[in-house]
Enzyme design. Structure first.
Site, short mmCIF file in Angstrom:
data_model
loop_
_atom_site.label_atom_id
_atom_site.label_comp_id
_atom_site.label_asym_id
_atom_site.label_seq_id
_atom_site.Cartn_x
_atom_site.Cartn_y
_atom_site.Cartn_z
N ASP A 11 0.88 -1.17 0.00
CA ASP A 11 0.00 0.00 0.00
C ASP A 11 0.92 1.22 0.00
O ASP A 11 1.52 1.55 1.01
CB ASP A 11 -0.88 -0.02 1.26
CG ASP A 11 -1.63 1.30 1.48
OD1 ASP A 11 -1.62 2.14 0.57
OD2 ASP A 11 -2.22 1.46 2.57
N LYS A 73 2.68 11.19 -3.44
CA LYS A 73 1.66 10.50 -4.23
C LYS A 73 0.73 11.49 -4.95
O LYS A 73 0.20 11.18 -6.01
CB LYS A 73 0.85 9.61 -3.29
CG LYS A 73 -0.12 8.68 -3.96
CD LYS A 73 -0.72 7.76 -2.94
CE LYS A 73 -1.78 6.86 -3.53
NZ LYS A 73 -2.31 5.97 -2.49
N GLU A 157 -7.25 0.61 -4.88
CA GLU A 157 -7.34 0.59 -3.41
C GLU A 157 -8.68 0.08 -2.87
O GLU A 157 -8.70 -0.77 -1.97
CB GLU A 157 -7.03 1.99 -2.86
CG GLU A 157 -5.53 2.26 -2.94
CD GLU A 157 -5.15 3.72 -2.75
OE1 GLU A 157 -3.97 4.04 -2.92
OE2 GLU A 157 -6.04 4.54 -2.45
N ASP A 180 -13.13 5.78 2.41
CA ASP A 180 -11.70 5.79 2.78
C ASP A 180 -11.26 7.20 3.16
O ASP A 180 -11.08 8.06 2.30
CB ASP A 180 -10.89 5.26 1.58
CG ASP A 180 -9.38 5.26 1.83
OD1 ASP A 180 -8.94 5.78 2.87
OD2 ASP A 180 -8.65 4.75 0.97
#
Ligand code: AMP
Length: 572
Positions: A11, A73, A157, A180
Site C-alpha cells: 500500500d 503520491k 485501493e 476511505d
C-alpha cells in the site's frame, strides 16, 4: 511466476505505506526493525546526497524542510506544465522526480520485507487510488521497477480493501461502498461483484481532505487556548495525538489543557460534512440508492473516530463494517491479491470442502464416516474402535471415500494394520484420527490406547481432488440406492447382533433347562438369517423378540447364581 518466491503486497499511501506477504497461508504485514508496520511516506535527501525514508526522514523535516518530501503520491504521474502544474520547488531544487521519490519509499519497503523474510524478493502488487489514470498507474509501476521490483499487478485501493474485508465471497451483483478517509485524502468508491471480480462502478473524493486538516484545526483550537503558535510543530503533533486518544477516551489533555471528545467533534463536524457530497455523487454516478448497497466498509486511519462511524451510519442508513483495521485494510488486500497470484493463498480463498465423505470400514463391511462430505478443510475428527473377535492381535483399517453404506461400494484410499495385545472381544481400544490439512493431504493416525503405539498413513490429494463427474456419480448412486443401502446396513447390524445373541441364548438354555418360547424365538432368528433374501426389518424385530424372551432367562441366571453363592457360604 515462481511459486516459491513470495510476492509483496504494497500500500503506497499518501501519508503512510505498508508492505505484507502471505506466509504459510496467512497474509501478514511486515514490521521494520523498530517493530512498526507503517512507514511514513516521507523521503529526505541530505546535502551530501544521503537518502533517508520513513520516520527518520520525517524527523529531518523540522531541520531540513526544503530537503524533505512528503505526500509525493499527490504529484505522481503528472508532467511539468501539464494542466498548468509546476513541480513543487522542493523537487526541482533536489533535482528529483515524484517517480524517483516513490521509488525510494518502495526500496525501503522492499528492504523491510527482505529483512523480515530473510530472503530477497523481486515482485510486488502495488495499490493505487481507483481514480488514477493510465499515466499515474504507469508512473507507479515505473517507481516499482526503479526500486528493483517487478510490478505484477496494479490494484485499485477500494478493491484491495474489499478483499481484506473478505468481500470477495459476496454473491454476483452485490454492491459495496468503500469509505476511505486517511491522513491527506478522501475517497469513496462503489464496487459491484461481477463474474467473481470487483468492478468499480463509481469513484469520488477529495485529494486534499483528510485527518491532517483536522489536526490543523485542533492545533488552532489548542494554540488559542494556550497562547501558542498553531504552526508550532509541537502543537501540531500534540493535536494529532489528542485526536487519536479521543477516539478511545472521552477526554485528553495537553499542557494542562483538558479537551473533551465533544469539543473535538464540534470542530470536526464541518470537516466530516465535506465528505457528504462526494458520497452522494458516487451513489448517483453508480445509479444506486444507499439502501441498495450490501456492505459499507471503512478504510483509512481517520475512520477510527467514533464521529466518522456515526456519520457514515447516518449517511448510508446502515451499520458500517468495521471488522478490519482501517489503516491496514488496503495493504492486507494487496497482500491477499499477491498471495492469490503467487499461488500461496489458493486453499484459503477457495475454502475447499471435502467432495465426498471420508471414513473407515467397520464390522460387517459397513462404512463408518469420520469426516462427512462438504466439511470445510482443514478438518480433524476421530473415533474409538475395538476388536470384534477374541484374541485378535491386530486390526486392519481400510480408509474409504464415498457415500454408500457398505464399505465395498466406496473407494479405498489406503489401509493400515494396527497391532495390539490379544485379549477378549471388545478389549482393544484403538483411536483413529483423520486430519485433513489445507492442502487436502489426509493424515490417518491409529493409536492403540493401551500401549500408546501409533500407526500412521499419509494420503495425498485424493481426499480432495476428485473429478467432478466421479463425485456426481457417487452421490447419484448413493441417492438411487439409498433404500437398498439402508436395508443392507440395518441387515448387517441386525446380523451382527443375532450372531452375538444366539450362542449366548444356547449357553443359557443349556444351563437353565429348555424354554419353548425362547427356542421358538431363536429358531425364527436362525430362519431369517438363512433366507437368501435379506429381510432387515424382520431380522431386527426377531432379535428384539428373542431379546425380550430371554429377559426371564437373565433373571433366572442371576437368581441361580445368587442361590449358589449363598449355598457355598452355607447360608441356605
Ligand atoms: P492513513 O492515511 O490511513 O494512514 O490514516 C492516517 C490518518 O488517520 C492520520 O490523519 C491519523 O491522524 C489518523 N488516525 C490514525 N489513527 C487514528 C485514531 N485512532 N483516531 C483518529 N484518527 C486516527
Amino acid at each position: 511466476m515462481n511459486p516459491n518466491s513470495p510476492i509483496l503486497g504494497i500500500d503506497l499511501g499518501t501519508t503512510n505505506s505498508l508492505v505484507g506477504v502471505v506466509d504459510s497461508g496467512f497474509p501478514i504485514l511486515l514490521a521494520d526493525e523498530n517493530g512498526s508496520r507503517s512507514t511514513p511516506s516521507a523521503v529526505c535527501i541530505a546535502e551530501d546526497g544521503t537518502i533517508t525514508v520513513g520516520a527518520v526522514a520525517l524527523r529531518q523535516r523540522a531541520l531540513h524542510p526544503t530537503r524533505t518530501i512528503t505526500s509525493v503520491k499527490r504529484l505522481i504521474g503528472r508532467r511539468p506544465g501539464e494542466g498548468g502544474w509546476v513541480p513543487p520547488y522542493v523537487l526541482s531544487d533536489l533535482q528529483t522526480t515524484p517517480v524517483e521519490v516513490s521509488a525510494e519509499i518502495l526500496k525501503h519497503l522492499k528492504a523491510v520485507a527482505e529483512r523480515a523474510l530473510e530472503q530477497s524478493v523481486s515482485q510486488a502488487v502495488i495499490t493505487v487510488p481507483a481514480y488514477f489514470n493510465d499515466a499515474q498507474r504507469n508512473a507507479t509501476k515505473r517507481a516499482g521497477e526503479l526500486a528493483g521490483l517487478e510490478v505484477v499487478r496494479i490494484l485499485s485501493e477500494p478493491t484491495a480493501a474489499a478483499l481484506a474485508y473478505g468481500l470477495d465471497k459476496l454473491g454476483e451483483h452485490q454492491k459495496v461502498a468503500v469509505y476511505d478517509l486517511g491522513g491527506g485524502t478522501f475517497d469513496i468508491s462503489v464496487l459491484e461483484m461481477r463474474d467473481g471480480a470487483f468492478q468499480v462502478l463509481s469513484t469520488a473524493g477529495d485529494t486534499q481532505l483528510g485527518g491532517d486538516d483536522l489536526d490543523r484545526m485542533l492545533a488552532g483550537f489548542i494554540a488559542e487556548k494556550l497562547n501558542l503558535s498553531a504552526k508550532d510543530i509541537r502543537v501540531l503533533e500534540a493535536a494529532e495525538s489528542v485526536k487519536k486518544r479521543l477516539s478511545v477516551d472521552e477526554a485528553a489533555s495537553f499542557d494542562g489543557l483538558d479537551i473533551t471528545r465533544a469539543e473535538l467533534e464540534k470542530i470536526a463536524r464541518p470537516w466530516i460534512e465535506c465528505t457528504r457530497l462526494h458520497c452522494l455523487r458516487a451513489l448517483s454516478d453508480a445509479n444506486l440508492k444507499a439502501e441498495q448497497l450490501d456492505e459499507i466498509i471503512l478504510v483509512g486511519g481517520s475512520t477510527r473516530m467514533p464521529l466518522v462511524r456515526e456519520y457514515v451510519r447516518e449517511l448510508f442508513g446502515r451499520e458500517p463494517n468495521t471488522s478490519q483495521n482501517p489503516d491496514e485494510a488496503i495493504a492486507l488486500g494487496a497482500t491477499i491479491q499477491a498471495g492469490i497470484l503467487s499461488g500461496s493463498l489458493r486453499q484459503v480463498l477457495l475454502l475447499d470442502v471435502t467432495p465426498l465423505s471420508l471414513g473407515i470400514e467397520t464390522f460387517g463391511g459397513l462404512m463408518n464416516i469420520i469426516i462427512p462430505r462438504n466439511t470445510t478443510i482443514p478438518a480433524k475428527a476421530g473415533e474409538m474402535f475395538t476388536n470384534a473377535v477374541a484374541n485378535q492381535d491386530s486390526m486392519l483399517i481400510r480408509i474409504l471415500q464415498g457415500e454408500r453404506e457398505l464399505a465395498k461400494d466406496n473407494w479405498e484410499l489406503g489401509r493400515i494394520e494396527v497391532p495390539f495385545p490379544p485379549g477378549p472381544k471388545g478389549s482393544a481400544r484403538v483411536g483413529v484420527q483423520f486430519s485433513l490439512d489445507a492442502d487436502g493431504i489426509l493424515n490417518v493416525l491409529a493409536r492403540d490406547t493401551a500401549t500408546n503405539q501409533d500407526t500412521t498413513l499419509e494420503i495425498s490429494g485424493t481426499a480432495i481432488d476428485v473429478e467432478d463427474e466421479r463425485v456426481e456419480q457417487m452421490i447419484a448412486e448413493s441417492v438411487d440406492l439409498a433404500f437398498e443401502d439402508m436395508n443392507e446396513r440395518i441387515w448387517t447390524e441386525a446380523k451382527l447382533k443375532a450372531e452375538e445373541l444366539l450362542p449366548a441364548v444356547d449357553a443359557a438354555l443349556a444351563q437353565l433347562g429348555e424354554s419353548v418360547e425362547v427356542r421358538a424365538c431363536a429358531a425364527e432368528v436362525r430362519r431369517l438369517l438363512d433366507l437368501p433374501e435379506h429381510d432387515a426389518r424382520a431380522l431386527k424385530a426377531a432379535n428384539q423378540q428373542l431379546d425380550d424372551a430371554t429377559q426371564s432367562l437373565a433373571v433366572m441366571l442371576i437368581e441361580r447364581a445368587m442361590e449358589e453363592s449363598l449355598a457355598r457360604r452355607g447360608l441356605v
